[in-house]
Design a protein around this motif. Sequence first.
Motif, PDB file in Angstrom:
ATOM      1  N   LEU A  30     -15.337  24.415  24.599  1.00  0.00           N
ATOM      2  CA  LEU A  30     -15.890  25.294  25.635  1.00  0.00           C
ATOM      3  C   LEU A  30     -17.129  26.001  25.094  1.00  0.00           C
ATOM      4  CD1 LEU A  30     -15.486  27.050  28.378  1.00  0.00           C
ATOM      5  CD2 LEU A  30     -14.546  28.709  26.782  1.00  0.00           C
ATOM      6  N   LEU A  31     -17.034  26.534  23.896  1.00  0.00           N
ATOM      7  CA  LEU A  31     -18.166  27.249  23.293  1.00  0.00           C
ATOM      8  C   LEU A  31     -19.346  26.313  23.058  1.00  0.00           C
ATOM      9  CD1 LEU A  31     -16.078  29.446  20.847  1.00  0.00           C
ATOM     10  CD2 LEU A  31     -17.266  30.214  22.925  1.00  0.00           C
ATOM     11  N   GLU A  32     -19.081  25.088  22.653  1.00  0.00           N
ATOM     12  CA  GLU A  32     -20.155  24.107  22.461  1.00  0.00           C
ATOM     13  C   GLU A  32     -20.826  23.773  23.784  1.00  0.00           C
ATOM     14  OE1 GLU A  32     -18.700  21.700  18.463  1.00  0.00           O
ATOM     15  OE2 GLU A  32     -18.228  20.848  20.418  1.00  0.00           O
ATOM     16  N   PHE A  59     -16.914  35.585  26.787  1.00  0.00           N
ATOM     17  CA  PHE A  59     -16.377  34.859  27.945  1.00  0.00           C
ATOM     18  C   PHE A  59     -15.070  34.179  27.586  1.00  0.00           C
ATOM     19  CE2 PHE A  59     -16.169  30.635  30.045  1.00  0.00           C
ATOM     20  CZ  PHE A  59     -15.830  31.065  31.317  1.00  0.00           C
ATOM     21  N   MET A  60     -15.028  33.484  26.450  1.00  0.00           N
ATOM     22  CA  MET A  60     -13.821  32.775  26.039  1.00  0.00           C
ATOM     23  C   MET A  60     -12.648  33.751  25.908  1.00  0.00           C
ATOM     24  SD  MET A  60     -12.865  30.984  22.456  1.00  0.00           S
ATOM     25  CE  MET A  60     -12.507  32.622  21.841  1.00  0.00           C
ATOM     26  N   PHE A  61     -12.878  34.895  25.265  1.00  0.00           N
ATOM     27  CA  PHE A  61     -11.792  35.860  25.087  1.00  0.00           C
ATOM     28  C   PHE A  61     -11.374  36.497  26.409  1.00  0.00           C
ATOM     29  CE2 PHE A  61     -13.191  36.181  20.509  1.00  0.00           C
ATOM     30  CZ  PHE A  61     -12.009  35.697  19.977  1.00  0.00           C
ATOM     31  N   LEU A  62     -12.329  36.903  27.232  1.00  0.00           N
ATOM     32  CA  LEU A  62     -11.993  37.544  28.512  1.00  0.00           C
ATOM     33  C   LEU A  62     -11.276  36.583  29.447  1.00  0.00           C
ATOM     34  CD1 LEU A  62     -15.227  39.618  29.233  1.00  0.00           C
ATOM     35  CD2 LEU A  62     -12.996  40.495  28.492  1.00  0.00           C
ATOM     36  N   ARG A  63     -11.642  35.329  29.399  1.00  0.00           N
ATOM     37  CA  ARG A  63     -11.051  34.320  30.283  1.00  0.00           C
ATOM     38  C   ARG A  63      -9.559  34.131  30.029  1.00  0.00           C
ATOM     39  NH1 ARG A  63     -12.778  28.112  30.547  1.00  0.00           N
ATOM     40  NH2 ARG A  63     -10.722  27.852  29.702  1.00  0.00           N
ATOM     41  N   ARG A  64      -9.126  34.458  28.846  1.00  0.00           N
ATOM     42  CA  ARG A  64      -7.694  34.330  28.527  1.00  0.00           C
ATOM     43  C   ARG A  64      -6.849  35.230  29.418  1.00  0.00           C
ATOM     44  NH1 ARG A  64      -7.982  34.047  21.903  1.00  0.00           N
ATOM     45  NH2 ARG A  64      -8.942  31.971  21.835  1.00  0.00           N
ATOM     46  N   ASP A  65      -7.376  36.404  29.763  1.00  0.00           N
ATOM     47  CA  ASP A  65      -6.645  37.336  30.628  1.00  0.00           C
ATOM     48  C   ASP A  65      -7.095  37.284  32.082  1.00  0.00           C
ATOM     49  OD1 ASP A  65      -5.083  38.345  28.532  1.00  0.00           O
ATOM     50  OD2 ASP A  65      -6.604  39.831  28.002  1.00  0.00           O
ATOM     51  N   HIS A  66      -8.265  36.715  32.336  1.00  0.00           N
ATOM     52  CA  HIS A  66      -8.836  36.668  33.686  1.00  0.00           C
ATOM     53  C   HIS A  66      -9.243  35.231  33.988  1.00  0.00           C
ATOM     54  CE1 HIS A  66      -8.946  41.046  33.375  1.00  0.00           C
ATOM     55  NE2 HIS A  66      -9.547  40.893  32.210  1.00  0.00           N
ATOM     56  N   ARG A  67      -8.289  34.406  34.374  1.00  0.00           N
ATOM     57  CA  ARG A  67      -8.510  32.964  34.534  1.00  0.00           C
ATOM     58  C   ARG A  67      -9.614  32.616  35.523  1.00  0.00           C
ATOM     59  NH1 ARG A  67      -7.605  30.335  30.494  1.00  0.00           N
ATOM     60  NH2 ARG A  67      -7.275  28.398  31.572  1.00  0.00           N
ATOM     61  N   GLY A  68      -9.853  33.424  36.509  1.00  0.00           N
ATOM     62  CA  GLY A  68     -10.876  33.120  37.514  1.00  0.00           C
ATOM     63  C   GLY A  68     -12.281  33.553  37.118  1.00  0.00           C
ATOM     64  N   LEU A  69     -12.426  34.106  35.956  1.00  0.00           N
ATOM     65  CA  LEU A  69     -13.720  34.607  35.506  1.00  0.00           C
ATOM     66  C   LEU A  69     -14.706  33.452  35.312  1.00  0.00           C
ATOM     67  CD1 LEU A  69     -15.085  37.284  34.454  1.00  0.00           C
ATOM     68  CD2 LEU A  69     -14.460  36.486  32.168  1.00  0.00           C
ATOM     69  N   SER A  70     -15.923  33.653  35.785  1.00  0.00           N
ATOM     70  CA  SER A  70     -16.957  32.644  35.549  1.00  0.00           C
ATOM     71  C   SER A  70     -17.920  33.155  34.481  1.00  0.00           C
ATOM     72  CB  SER A  70     -17.726  32.312  36.832  1.00  0.00           C
ATOM     73  OG  SER A  70     -18.616  33.360  37.150  1.00  0.00           O
ATOM     74  N   PHE A  71     -18.600  32.234  33.838  1.00  0.00           N
ATOM     75  CA  PHE A  71     -19.538  32.587  32.784  1.00  0.00           C
ATOM     76  C   PHE A  71     -20.610  33.538  33.297  1.00  0.00           C
ATOM     77  CE2 PHE A  71     -23.185  31.689  29.948  1.00  0.00           C
ATOM     78  CZ  PHE A  71     -22.599  32.025  28.738  1.00  0.00           C
TER      79      PHE A  71
END
Length: 135
Positions: A30-32, A59-71
């Motif tokens: 994802l990061l790549e 983004f990667m860390f926040l997405r773990r708790d907020h699945r609908g988060l977009s970049f």
Amino acid sequence: MYLVYQPEGSDEPQRFKYLPNKLMAADRELLERKTGRNYRQFTADVADGNSLCRRALLFMFLRRDHRGLSFDDVDFAWDELTLEYSRGELQRMRAEVEANAPADARAAALEKIDEQIAEAYDEESEGKASLPIAE
């Protein structure tokens, strides 16, 4: 190492433990994809302060708790996001400076690192400190 996010108005920072060699393949990929860098370069760029890389990591860390988060939803002021070394990492750096720094610069460097060690966040189960760049 910790990625520390404290948006304006929040009382407590969010502290994410960032261990480059321990991220799962899906996270590394994802990061790549988000940064266009291979993972080793990504980790070096995070340490060097690259904005895109730090944004992708947040983004990667926040997405773990907020699945609908977009970049595109992830935005921050520069002073709201910091990268902090753990006490163990700083102690490892101190040992390297003590062993390898030129004599004329050693005392000043050790004093600065000792100040950082005194203020460093410490987690009980940190384990062996590793380098902040993927090996």
